[in-house]
Every structure is written in structure tokens, then in C-alpha cells.
Write a protein that holds these residues in place. Structure first.
Motif, mmCIF file in Angstrom:
data_model
loop_
_atom_site.group_PDB
_atom_site.id
_atom_site.type_symbol
_atom_site.label_atom_id
_atom_site.label_comp_id
_atom_site.label_asym_id
_atom_site.label_seq_id
_atom_site.Cartn_x
_atom_site.Cartn_y
_atom_site.Cartn_z
ATOM 1 N N ARG A 37 -6.763 35.560 1.215
ATOM 2 C CA ARG A 37 -7.808 35.139 2.164
ATOM 3 C C ARG A 37 -9.119 34.806 1.450
ATOM 4 N N CYS A 38 -9.321 35.423 0.302
ATOM 5 C CA CYS A 38 -10.545 35.155 -0.476
ATOM 6 C C CYS A 38 -10.329 34.085 -1.545
ATOM 7 N N GLY A 39 -9.117 33.552 -1.642
ATOM 8 C CA GLY A 39 -8.834 32.513 -2.628
ATOM 9 C C GLY A 39 -8.833 33.002 -4.061
ATOM 10 N N GLU A 40 -8.517 34.284 -4.266
ATOM 11 C CA GLU A 40 -8.564 34.863 -5.612
ATOM 12 C C GLU A 40 -7.188 34.761 -6.276
ATOM 13 N N LEU A 41 -6.870 33.563 -6.763
ATOM 14 C CA LEU A 41 -5.519 33.310 -7.269
ATOM 15 C C LEU A 41 -5.219 34.026 -8.581
ATOM 16 N N ASP A 42 -6.207 34.203 -9.426
ATOM 17 C CA ASP A 42 -5.963 34.949 -10.664
ATOM 18 C C ASP A 42 -5.559 36.383 -10.344
ATOM 19 N N GLU A 43 -6.232 36.958 -9.361
ATOM 20 C CA GLU A 43 -5.905 38.315 -8.945
ATOM 21 C C GLU A 43 -4.519 38.374 -8.299
ATOM 22 N N VAL A 44 -4.154 37.327 -7.525
ATOM 23 C CA VAL A 44 -2.820 37.249 -6.927
ATOM 24 C C VAL A 44 -1.757 37.222 -8.015
ATOM 25 N N ARG A 45 -1.998 36.403 -9.045
ATOM 26 C CA ARG A 45 -1.055 36.327 -10.176
ATOM 27 C C ARG A 45 -0.877 37.686 -10.837
ATOM 28 N N ASP A 46 -1.983 38.366 -11.118
ATOM 29 C CA ASP A 46 -1.916 39.664 -11.785
ATOM 30 C C ASP A 46 -1.235 40.701 -10.898
ATOM 31 N N ALA A 47 -1.486 40.605 -9.601
ATOM 32 C CA ALA A 47 -0.865 41.554 -8.671
ATOM 33 C C ALA A 47 0.645 41.368 -8.642
ATOM 34 N N PHE A 48 1.107 40.121 -8.585
ATOM 35 C CA PHE A 48 2.542 39.837 -8.614
ATOM 36 C C PHE A 48 3.165 40.347 -9.914
ATOM 37 N N THR A 49 2.520 40.053 -11.012
ATOM 38 C CA THR A 49 3.059 40.435 -12.319
ATOM 39 C C THR A 49 3.208 41.947 -12.419
ATOM 40 N N ALA A 50 2.171 42.670 -11.992
ATOM 41 C CA ALA A 50 2.201 44.126 -12.079
ATOM 42 C C ALA A 50 3.221 44.727 -11.121
ATOM 43 N N PHE A 51 3.291 44.178 -9.913
ATOM 44 C CA PHE A 51 4.210 44.727 -8.915
ATOM 45 C C PHE A 51 5.657 44.570 -9.365
ATOM 46 N N LEU A 52 6.032 43.384 -9.818
ATOM 47 C CA LEU A 52 7.412 43.150 -10.254
ATOM 48 C C LEU A 52 7.751 44.004 -11.465
ATOM 49 N N ALA A 53 6.800 44.131 -12.374
ATOM 50 C CA ALA A 53 7.036 44.921 -13.579
ATOM 51 C C ALA A 53 7.182 46.409 -13.258
#
Length: 518
Positions: A391-407
Motif C-alpha cells: 500500500r505504501c509502494g515499498e517494493l524493496d521492502e516487499v522483495r526483502d520480506a519475500f526473500t526472508a519469509f521463503l528462506a
């Protein structure tokens, strides 16, 4: 207004001046039947229905004053009522079922007499029914609540066959004592007709999908607005919504159940009553507990809800539970996690899906716990944060969140038998993640003539088009978005458009490429 939270006794509701949604016209219609079966999800009012029928057949006219029943019934005969409630027992212990049945039969023998000739539970029960009819001059009424609990408690265990045999023999009494019976109703979650529970007597009239009884449990929209209009306005004022906005929120959260081809909207009564009592939207039904048998089913099957809900079915595929087949569809439908969403009268086929937001959110969190080995609260917390980032358009944070969650998915989950085919594991993992996310953000799959994007997420200010590749490259994924023109429907949209290509490595089992179109 007093709300009957966890009150399942009709007399208590009526004498205690609790709010009551008048179903007595349907109760009267049902009482004209002979032997019936009704399946409804847990906490949907089955016990209250049983209690209402008990009061009616016991001639308690005073409890029905001012209700629809008062204008329908003029005799108010008193029948001998035999009521069995299996909800209170634990049947995962050998001998418990026989003990419970023995207690019921012995208590009835103390009233109507006992014969030394009859020694089995079924023959003793038959004698009691016959004596009751002879002594009172009225045929007997049998009301059985949660008839299937002795089986669900031990599903897929050795004790299941034992309990099934005991129930089959006991229910066989209904056929032998038919002349002494005025009315019989069995209620439960699951219909076990295909595994011989009912084969000891004539098949009951299954009213579970009879459109005449769609509203006998649960609350219709007309009932909601006519009975609870005042509290809906109160909630709207509390949260600064219009009344129509509040109605829309209640509908999305708690409505959506359909029990026949008529597609009459039914609200979850447990959740809606709790919401009104506490003046708060929450996942009341789901938080009240997940059945053990459903947890076992999730652990034993790779339940892909997307596949289950993407095709039509004839009713036979979701109405009857079959112990000899892997059929999660039937259990999920009967438990209330799926419901009818469409009906094709030409082919006689139904489509199924989650009934509402409450159920979808809770069930997908349960799948995350079962499949990804993630605690439900942990998965929910991560999803809420991901929604905020989008919602805030924070795509770098979205990328890092996905990476950490899957790992962070535990090793044992990735090495599970279901994950040996990593492509399937990869697809199912993202299916769960985005199903969870869809509870907060509008998530759609738009198809055009050239294909369909993996995921499109819409928020108030942004549109995100994601394409995922496994052991490919982020550039390849992004190129597919452009080549397939997934963004075409949004060319005139004022929101910011984001096109993101993502690559997942089967070796690292997490994100190893992320590229956004500039």
C-alpha cells in the motif's frame, strides 16, 4: 438487546428475553416429516434447532407465544421425547460410546420400564420406544444432536470401525420400531451414508440441500436487517461508516453460505451474534476452534483449494463423505470451509468456494501452518506487514520480506514428501501466500488473449503485476509481462503501475532475482 452467546437451549432464550430470530414456521414444517437428516457446519444452530423441536413436541406452548408457530399449531400434543447429544462425549477412548448409550437407555428404562428379555442396547431401546408409545398414547420422538461425533473423533483410526458398527446397530432400532415413531431427526456435520452408518434402517430424508429448509439454521439477509437493524446502525456509528457500508462489511465477513441450488444467502449465526454483542468485526467462528479431523485431513493431503474450486461438481461429490477415497472436497464443504457459489441447472452441477472473508482468512492461515510449518499468528503478522508495504509502494521492502519469509520455511517442510517435486511445492507455497494476502488487498488474475499473469494486486494507489519463474531469470519473467501485455487493461488507470519479474531458485529455495520495469 441480549444476545444468546453460547446458549443453545430454546427455553433459556425465550425465558431470558434474549433476541431470537423466529424460525418456528420452518420448525413446524420440519415436524410434519418422519425420519430426517440435516447436515450443517459446526456452531450453526443445530443444537438450538434440536432444543426447539424438543420444546414443541413436549407441548410447551408458552415458549412459542408471539412466534409464527402460535398461528400454525392448535393441538399442542405432548409426545415422549428421546434426546441424545453426542456433542458432550469424547469417543476416542474404547468403550466410551457404549457407556454413553448405556446411560441414555438406562435413564429411559427408569421411566418407561425394562424387560429382562431384551439385553442388547438396540433391543432395549426398541422396547422403551414401544412402551413409551403404549403408555402415553403418542408415538415417540427421537432427536439426535451431532450423530457423527463418535466417528469424527476417531476418523481414520481402528476405533472408527468399532464405533461405526455400534451406531449402525443402534440406529437400526428406528426401522424395527417404526410403528412407534412420530418423528426422528439426526443432525451432524458430515453425512456418512456411504459407509453404512444409516444402512441399518431406511434411509432418512436428507434435507441438507432441500431449498425449503435453507434458512432453518443461520440468518438470512432479510432476518438480519429486520431483527438487527438497530445494532447495525450502532456499529456504523462506532466505526464512522454509513449503514450501507456497515452492511457491506458484515456481508463480506460473515455472509456467503448457500445450502442448495436456490443460493439463498445465509450468514454465520455464531459470528454475527458475537459481532453484534461485542460491536466488533472479528473471526469468531474460526477462532472458536478447528476440528481435529480437519487438521488430520490437512496433514494427510496436499489440499490445493485453487484446483478444488476451479471446476463444477455434481452434488454426490461433496455431499457424502467416503472413507475409502481421498475426497477432501466433501469434508471441506460439510465442515463449512467451502460452500455453494453457483449452480448450472442445465448440467445439474455446482461450483464451490470459500463462503466469506472470515473463513478464507482462517483456513488459509491453517494451510500455512500445516504446509509451510508456520505458526498462524506468524504468517498473519507477515501478511499484514506485506500488505502495508504494498500500500505504501515499498517494493524493496516487499522483495526483502519475500526473500526472508521463503528462506525461513523450515527444512523439514521443504523436505516433506509433498515438496519433492519442487515446482509443485513452489506453486503451492505462493498460492497460500497470495490467498492470505487477498484477505487484505484486492488480488485478481486477469486473463487476456495472450495469457494470464501470475498475480495482480490492486491497492488504492498502486497496481502490481507479478510474474514468477522457477530456476529462470527475473529478466525472463519481466519480458513475459511485456510480451503477453498483462498491463493492457490498466493503460487508462490513474494508479501507479508496477511490473515485477521474480525468479525463485530451487537450490536456495528463495528469491534470487527481482526486477522492476522502469
Amino acid at each position: 438487546m441480549r444476545y444468546p452467546i453460547s446458549i443453545q437451549t430454546f427455553a433459556t432464550i425465550r425465558n431470558g428475553n434474549y433476541v431470537y430470530v423466529d424460525k418456528t414456521d420452518l420448525v413446524y414444517r420440519l415436524a410434519q416429516e418422519h425420519v430426517c437428516f440435516l447436515s450443517r457446519p459446526r456452531r450453526f444452530g443445530k443444537s438450538l434447532l434440536i432444543s426447539t423441536l424438543d420444546a414443541y413436541f413436549s407441548g410447551r406452548r408458552e415458549l412459542f407465544r408471539g412466534l409464527k408457530m402460535e398461528a400454525l399449531e392448535d393441538k399442542w400434543d405432548v409426545y415422549p421425547v428421546f434426546r441424545i447429544d453426542f456433542a458432550k462425549g469424547r469417543f476416542d477412548v474404547a468403550g466410551e460410546l457404549e457407556k454413553v448409550l448405556e446411560e441414555y437407555v438406562s435413564s429411559w428404562e427408569a421411566i418407561y420400564g425394562k424387560s429382562d428379555i431384551y439385553t442388547t442396547l438396540s433391543s432395549r431401546f426398541q422396547y422403551v420406544l414401544e412402551q413409551a408409545a403404549a403408555r402415553t398414547g403418542h408415538q415417540a420422538v427421537i432427536l439426535i444432536d451431532e450423530y457423527d461425533k463418535p466417528l469424527l473423533d476417531v476418523l481414520e483410526e481402528d476405533l472408527e470401525n468399532v464405533n461405526r458398527s455400534i451406531l449402525k446397530d443402534f440406529y437400526g432400532t428406528f426401522k424395527a420400531a417404526d410403528a412407534s415413531l412420530r418423528f426422528v431427526l439426526l443432525t451432524g456435520v458430515t453425512k456418512f451414508s456411504q459407509i453404512t452408518v444409516f444402512s441399518g434402517f431406511n434411509q432418512p430424508n436428507d434435507i441438507s440441500m432441500d431449498s425449503r429448509y435453507d434458512a432453518i439454521c443461520g440468518i438470512t439477509e432479510d432476518e438480519l436487517y429486520s431483527v438487527f437493524g438497530e445494532v447495525i446502525s450502532e456499529m456504523a456509528n462506532k466505526f464512522d461508516y454509513t449503514v450501507d457500508e456497515m452492511k457491506s462489511l458484515l456481508k463480506k465477513q460473515y455472509d456467503g453460505y448457500h445450502f442448495s441450488e436456490a443460493l439463498l444467502d445465509i450468514y454465520n449465526p455464531f459470528s454475527i451474534i458475537n459481532a453484534f454483542d461485542k460491536l466488533k468485526l472479528d473471526n469468531y467462528w474460526y477462532k472458536s476452534g478447528t476440528p481435529t479431523y480437519l487438521v488430520k485431513l490437512l496433514e494427510g493431503h496436499h489440499v490445493n483449494m485453487q484446483k478444488l474450486t476451479s471446476r463444477p461438481y455434481e452434488s454426490q461429490y461433496f455431499v457424502d463423505y467416503r472413507a475409502d477415497a481421498e475426497n477432501p472436497l466433501a469434508m471441506l464443504y460439510q465442515s463449512g470451509y467451502l460452500t455453494i457459489k453457483g449452480y448450472d441447472k442445465h448440467y445439474g452441477e455446482y461450483t464451490l468456494d470459500y463462503p466469506n472473508v472470515e473463513v478464507r482468512k482462517g483456513f488459509v492461515a491453517l494451510m500455512a501452518n500445516s504446509y509451510l510449518k508456520k505458526d498462524e499468528s506468524e504468517a498473519a503478522y507477515w501478511i499484514v506487514n506485506l500488505d502495508r508495504m504494498l500500500r505504501c509502494g515499498e517494493l524493496d521492502e516487499v522483495r526483502d520480506a519475500f526473500t526472508a519469509f521463503l528462506a525461513s520455511i523450515p527444512y523439514e517442510a521443504n523436505k516433506d514428501e509433498r515438496a519433492k517435486d519442487f515446482e509443485t511445492h513452489f506453486q503451492y507455497t505462493f498460492y497460500i501466500i497470495f490467498r492470505l494476502l487477498s484477505c487484505y488487498t484486492t488480488l485478481i488474475e486477469k486473463q487476456n488473449s495472450k495469457g494470464r499473469a501470475d498475480v495482480i494486486i490492486e491497492s488504492d494507489n498502486d497496481i502490481y503485476i507479478f510474474e514468477f519463474k522457477l530456476d529462470g531469470s527475473a529478466e525472463e519473467a519481466l519480458k513475459q509481462i511485456e510480451d503477453k501485455q498483462y498491463a493492457l487493461p490498466y493503460l487508462n488507470d490513474s494508479r501507479i503501475l508496477h511490473k515485477i519479474g521474480v525468479n525463485i531458485s530451487s537450490e536456495s529455495r528463495t528469491v534470487d532475482g527481482w526486477l522492476e520495469a522502469k
